[in-house]
Motif scaffolding. Structure first.
Motif, mmCIF file in Angstrom:
data_model
loop_
_atom_site.group_PDB
_atom_site.id
_atom_site.type_symbol
_atom_site.label_atom_id
_atom_site.label_comp_id
_atom_site.label_asym_id
_atom_site.label_seq_id
_atom_site.Cartn_x
_atom_site.Cartn_y
_atom_site.Cartn_z
ATOM 1 N N THR A 169 0.834 -1.207 0.000
ATOM 2 C CA THR A 169 0.000 0.000 0.000
ATOM 3 C C THR A 169 0.866 1.253 0.000
ATOM 4 O OG1 THR A 169 -0.173 0.008 2.423
ATOM 5 C CG2 THR A 169 -1.882 -1.166 1.179
ATOM 6 N N GLU A 170 0.275 2.322 -0.484
ATOM 7 C CA GLU A 170 0.916 3.636 -0.494
ATOM 8 C C GLU A 170 -0.140 4.658 -0.142
ATOM 9 O OE1 GLU A 170 3.972 6.206 -3.307
ATOM 10 O OE2 GLU A 170 2.689 4.685 -4.222
ATOM 11 N N ASN A 171 0.091 5.414 0.922
ATOM 12 C CA ASN A 171 -0.887 6.384 1.419
ATOM 13 C C ASN A 171 -2.249 5.738 1.674
ATOM 14 O OD1 ASN A 171 1.043 8.494 1.146
ATOM 15 N ND2 ASN A 171 0.524 8.682 -1.031
ATOM 16 N N LEU A 228 6.644 2.057 -0.048
ATOM 17 C CA LEU A 228 5.468 1.203 0.101
ATOM 18 C C LEU A 228 5.412 0.619 1.504
ATOM 19 C CD1 LEU A 228 5.470 -0.756 -3.306
ATOM 20 C CD2 LEU A 228 4.187 1.305 -2.693
ATOM 21 N N THR A 229 4.184 0.410 1.962
ATOM 22 C CA THR A 229 3.951 -0.216 3.262
ATOM 23 C C THR A 229 3.553 -1.662 3.043
ATOM 24 O OG1 THR A 229 3.237 1.881 4.237
ATOM 25 C CG2 THR A 229 2.581 -0.134 5.375
ATOM 26 N N TYR A 230 4.228 -2.573 3.743
ATOM 27 C CA TYR A 230 3.917 -3.986 3.579
ATOM 28 C C TYR A 230 4.477 -4.765 4.757
ATOM 29 C CZ TYR A 230 8.749 -4.226 1.875
ATOM 30 O OH TYR A 230 10.118 -4.130 1.759
#
Length: 407
Positions: A169-171, A228-230
């Motif tokens: 995910t991003e933002n 990116l968030t993961y």
């Protein structure tokens, strides 16, 4: 279980050690154990702990397929497998030396291409493209066509949108590439099991080879790693750097999938970028050619001339189908030759025209261009290949054997 391949065929191996659980196995005192891997599962993403047990088992899909002298196959979408084009492809098999079909079972969007029972955990992601899987498999058996199930793994917009926690995910939004495609996270075992459950279903249908595609992170992931968030899963605290973690995760998935599919006596194959064989490892996507090859029965490099930038001293590779394929084959043979137990090489070759490359940079691919690639493979003692055409329209008049002489 490693099946032994050769140009003339293979020997079948009967295994006696499998991974089973009490809830997944039924056995009477006087009966052999029957492996049925879909017992009382509540959800498609349920994590499982499968303890080792030693057992004699029998699994029989009810179909008989013999490994051909060498696999020469074509790509078949779910729509083609369940529609009128299937008859055209059957005729192509009947009138040429082609003998195998790579059929989409989980497609590029994440859809199952057939409808399972309504209580199946994958029912909600299924589409009725292949209306009768049993009829399709019987037809393949009757026509002696070797069946390979294509399962797209980590490119999966459907699962990513449904479960952003399994994606990147991003933002706060699921990240997508320029083509609007989302990927799920190769670090997560929950994602592994999701895809392996679908692979098991394909094996139960009677497919002889489970071909995993998009076994990788998104292209250019090394430039997005920090934004990116993961979830890093079991690899979060790994002492390896980010490149090493990605390579290890992808390799571990392949090894894990092969282990879980062992009771079904199927080959496990992986599609991989051709350039991965020419470098130590692809830093962004996590593909290490040698490490993946050590954990599969078949390696299928995508070596379409149109997909290469200037390489091997060839400035416009699409214009030189023989030369590009020949140069690649030499490199691959050297890399696989260094392995103790190399897999069968079964490259994807080009049967489409890449007009998007622009005037002067592409050829109209047909009989001559397809034969040029096949000749280059044969000249390098690579006897298996798969033809890619996204619309499943293959060139007419191709001699797939050329001057090859069978022993």
């Amino acid at each position: 279980m490693k099946k032994q391949h050769s140009f003339l065929g293979r020997f079948m191996i009967i295994a006696t050690v499998v991974l089973l659980t009490p809830s997944l196995v039924h056995a009477d005192e006087d009966e052999e154990m029957i492996v049925t891997m879909h017992g009382e599962k509540q959800t498609a993403l349920e994590a499982r702990d499968w303890p080792e047990r030693v057992a004699r088992y029998t699994f029989d899909s009810g179909y008989t397929f013999n490994y051909p002298d060498a696999v020469r196959g074509v790509f078949v979408t779910g729509h083609s497998a369940g529609g009128e084009r299937f008859n055209n492809l059957l005729e192509l098999m009947d009138t040429t030396a082609l003998n195998a079909m790579v059929i989409d079972i989980k497609d590029d969007h994440g859809n199952l291409t057939y409808k399972p029972d309504e209580d199946d955990p994958f029912y909600d992601i299924s589409h009725n493209m292949i209306k009768d899987t049993e009829e399709m498999m019987s037809t393949l058996e009757d026509n002696e066509i070797y069946p390979i199930a294509r399962i797209v793994v980590f490119k999966d917009s459907l699962l990513a949108e449904e479960r952003p926690d399994l994606s990147f995910t991003e933002n706060g939004q699921v990240w997508k590439n320029r083509r609007g495609e989302a990927f799920v996270n190769p670090f997560l075992k929950e994602v592994w099991d999701y895809n392996i459950d679908i692979a098991i279903k394909a094996a139960e249908m009677g497919f002889q080879d489970i071909q995993f595609d998009y076994v990788r992170f998104p292209e250019g992931f090394e430039t997005r790693d920090d934004v990116l968030t993961y979830d890093g899963g079991d690899y979060t605290d790994s002492p390896e750097d980010n490149v090493g973690r990605r390579v290890t995760a992808v390799t571990d998935f392949v090894a894990y999938a092969r282990e879980k599919l062992e009771p079904y006596d199927v080959d496990v194959s992986v599609d991989i970028f051709g350039y991965a064989a020419t470098i130590s490892e692809a830093p962004g996507i996590g593909q290490n050619f040698s490490k993946i090859s050590e954990n599969v029965d078949v390696i299928s490099s995508m070596i379409y001339p149109s997909h290469w930038t200037p390489y091997f001293g060839i400035d416009k590779p699409d214009l030189y189908p023989y030369e590009l394929t020949d140069e690649y084959s030499k490199v691959e043979n050297e890399v696989l030759g260094a392995l103790d137990d190399p897999p069968t090489s079964r490259p994807w070759i080009q049967d489409f025209t890449a007009s998007y490359l622009g005037a002067g940079n592409y050829l109209n691919y047909g009989k001559e261009e397809v034969e040029a690639q096949i000749q280059a493979l044969y000249d390098n003692d690579i006897h298996e290949f798969l033809l890619w055409n996204a619309g499943n329209r293959y060139s007419e008049g191709v001699d797939y054997m050329l001057d090859l002489e069978l022993d």
